[in-house]
Design a protein around this motif. Structure first.
Motif, short mmCIF file in Angstrom:
data_model
loop_
_atom_site.label_atom_id
_atom_site.label_comp_id
_atom_site.label_asym_id
_atom_site.label_seq_id
_atom_site.Cartn_x
_atom_site.Cartn_y
_atom_site.Cartn_z
N ASP A 128 58.71 80.05 56.53
CA ASP A 128 57.35 79.52 56.40
C ASP A 128 56.33 80.62 56.19
N ALA A 129 56.81 81.81 55.82
CA ALA A 129 55.92 82.95 55.55
C ALA A 129 55.92 83.25 54.06
N ALA A 130 54.77 83.74 53.59
CA ALA A 130 54.64 84.12 52.18
C ALA A 130 53.87 85.44 52.11
N LYS A 131 54.33 86.32 51.23
CA LYS A 131 53.64 87.60 51.03
C LYS A 131 52.87 87.52 49.72
N ILE A 132 51.55 87.80 49.79
CA ILE A 132 50.76 87.87 48.58
C ILE A 132 50.34 89.32 48.37
N ALA A 133 50.13 89.68 47.11
CA ALA A 133 49.83 91.07 46.77
C ALA A 133 48.80 91.12 45.65
N GLY A 134 48.11 92.27 45.61
CA GLY A 134 47.14 92.52 44.56
C GLY A 134 47.19 93.99 44.18
N ASP A 135 46.07 94.53 43.79
CA ASP A 135 46.00 95.91 43.32
C ASP A 135 46.06 96.88 44.50
N GLY A 136 47.28 97.38 44.80
CA GLY A 136 47.45 98.37 45.85
C GLY A 136 47.53 97.81 47.25
N TRP A 137 47.74 96.52 47.41
CA TRP A 137 47.87 95.93 48.75
C TRP A 137 48.86 94.77 48.72
N GLN A 138 49.43 94.48 49.88
CA GLN A 138 50.27 93.30 50.05
C GLN A 138 50.23 92.87 51.52
N LEU A 139 50.19 91.57 51.74
CA LEU A 139 49.99 91.04 53.08
C LEU A 139 50.86 89.80 53.30
N TRP A 140 51.44 89.71 54.48
CA TRP A 140 52.18 88.51 54.88
C TRP A 140 51.21 87.51 55.52
N GLY A 141 51.46 86.21 55.23
CA GLY A 141 50.66 85.16 55.84
C GLY A 141 51.49 83.90 56.03
N GLN A 142 50.88 82.88 56.60
CA GLN A 142 51.53 81.58 56.78
C GLN A 142 51.47 80.79 55.48
N ASP A 143 52.61 80.32 55.02
CA ASP A 143 52.66 79.53 53.80
C ASP A 143 52.11 78.13 54.06
N ARG A 144 51.04 77.77 53.38
CA ARG A 144 50.46 76.44 53.52
C ARG A 144 50.51 75.65 52.22
N GLY A 145 50.75 76.32 51.11
CA GLY A 145 50.69 75.62 49.83
C GLY A 145 52.01 75.51 49.10
N GLY A 146 53.05 76.19 49.58
CA GLY A 146 54.35 76.10 48.94
C GLY A 146 54.44 76.76 47.58
N ALA A 147 53.59 77.76 47.32
CA ALA A 147 53.61 78.43 46.02
C ALA A 147 54.89 79.24 45.85
N ALA A 148 55.48 79.18 44.67
CA ALA A 148 56.72 79.92 44.39
C ALA A 148 56.40 81.38 44.11
N GLU A 149 57.41 82.23 44.20
CA GLU A 149 57.24 83.65 43.88
C GLU A 149 56.77 83.80 42.44
N GLY A 150 55.84 84.71 42.25
CA GLY A 150 55.28 84.96 40.93
C GLY A 150 54.09 84.09 40.58
N VAL A 151 53.71 83.19 41.49
CA VAL A 151 52.61 82.26 41.23
C VAL A 151 51.35 82.74 41.95
N LYS A 152 50.20 82.56 41.30
CA LYS A 152 48.93 82.90 41.93
C LYS A 152 48.70 82.05 43.17
N ALA A 153 48.11 82.65 44.19
CA ALA A 153 47.82 81.93 45.43
C ALA A 153 46.55 82.48 46.04
N THR A 154 46.02 81.74 47.00
CA THR A 154 44.79 82.14 47.70
C THR A 154 45.08 82.27 49.19
#
Length: 362
Positions: free
Chosen positions: A267-293
């Motif tokens: 139930d965890a998802a890691k999102i990343a941007g320019d020079g950063w990456q953070l783990w959070g709680q998955d609430r939207g079910g976005a697949a890897e490689g998909v934009k998320a907020t």
């Protein structure tokens, strides 16, 4: 549920709205709203402008005509589109408090509060008893002979509430009741109003756009969005467990982090941007490689002593003094974060910890 328990539950329900639809021409304002209000309960209708909250209140009051659904007050149907029942506003026996207070400028406080009783042809002696009781409960007993322009904004607000309560309505409807008060008086008034609600066991439906007001005053919140109830529940539920990005963003002061899902783990998802990456709680079910907020409340962001799990390093843009705390703004490239702290910070880079359980990924 036993038959006796079912009857008791029905008796305690002061207001019931089922599948209410209302449109202005081709513009649908309410799109199937259902809700209940129990004895002694305060429910706030919260949402942005145009979400339908005031229209719902006005429909309950009989000031707007839905084209589908039903409304019951206690054991009486006051609107039913299917059977063409529509009880006029003046016969619904509801207490109304408007944003403008709508006091008669040429009538005294006593006469303003007594006006509804006179329309109902209540005896003079009983009218005096009821008005004096209402004014006394609201701390206005010594102001009965004054005119509205001789009162402060807070006193005018209390007169409007006294007028709504004087004939003991089953439900009181309030449309932005505190919006005309300045910020300091507004904080005091919401505490006073909550105390009054508890003392008198009022059943109230309150429209507000102020989330702090809704959380402070309400037993439950109905958060409307584009004519539907996005989520409802106790204030703690909406604030701490939002079901959608809209709810998470609307409630509280937030950091909105746009990124791409780069890894999922349960139930965890890691999102990343320019020079950063953070783990959070998955609430939207976005697949890897998909934009998320990602969304995180300002109070959940913490200053860290150094690099650790789920930290980012960002330069401080500014520190802003809020009285009881400081607010910090950090910004680099596509990542912009705000946080709270007890003191001003020196300029330069700072390590920030983003707790995984506090970062919701939609």
């Amino acid at each position: 549920m036993t038959e006796a328990a079912s009857s008791a539950a029905a008796a305690s329900t002061k207001l019931r709205v089922d599948d209410l639809h209302l449109s202005y021409g081709d513009n649908a304002i309410l799109k199937g709203v259902s809700m209940q209000l129990a004895q002694g309960e305060v429910v706030s209708l919260l949402g942005p402008s145009g979400s339908g909250k005031t229209t719902l209140l006005r429909a309950v009051a009989g000031l707007e005509a839905p084209h589908r659904g039903s409304i019951r007050i206690e054991d009486r149907t006051v609107f039913d589109a299917a059977t063409r029942v529509e009880v006029p506003a003046e016969k619904r026996n509801l207490g109304l408090v408007f944003q403008s207070y709508a006091l008669w400028p040429h009538r005294t406080v006593f006469d303003n509060v007594a006006y509804g009783l006179k329309l109902r042809k209540v005896a003079v002696a009983e009218t005096r008893l009821r008005v004096e009781s209402a004014l006394g409960n609201l701390g206005l007993g010594h102001l009965g002979e004054r005119l509205p322009h001789q009162l402060s904004g807070g006193q005018q607000q209390r007169v409007a509430i006294a007028r709504a309560l004087v004939y003991n309505p089953p439900v009181i409807l309030m449309d932005e009741p505190l919006s005309n008060l300045d910020a300091k008086l507004r904080e005091e008034a919401r505490a006073w109003l909550r105390e009054l609600i508890l003392k008198m066991r009022l059943s109230a439906l309150v429209v507000t756009h102020d989330q702090n007001e809704a959380m402070a005053m309400s037993d439950r919140i109905l958060l409307l969005n584009n004519g539907v109830i996005e989520q409802q529940g106790v204030p703690q539920e909406l604030y701490g467990h939002p079901n959608t990005l809209f709810v998470a963003d609307f409630m509280g002061s937030n950091n909105r982090i746009e990124g791409t899902v780069v890894e999922r783990r349960g139930d965890a998802a890691k999102i990343a941007g320019d020079g950063w990456q953070l783990w959070g709680q998955d609430r939207g079910g976005a697949a890897e490689g998909v934009k998320a907020t990602g969304m995180i409340r300002l109070e959940r962001v913490r200053l860290a002593a150094g690099e650790a799990e789920n930290t980012v390093r960002l330069p401080l843009v500014t520190s802003m003094f809020l009285g009881d705390r400081w607010e910090y703004l950090f910004h680099r490239s596509d990542l912009r974060l705000r946080a709270y702290g007890p003191t001003a910070l020196a300029t330069g880079d700072q390590w920030l910890e983003i707790p995984q359980e506090g970062l919701w990924v939609f």
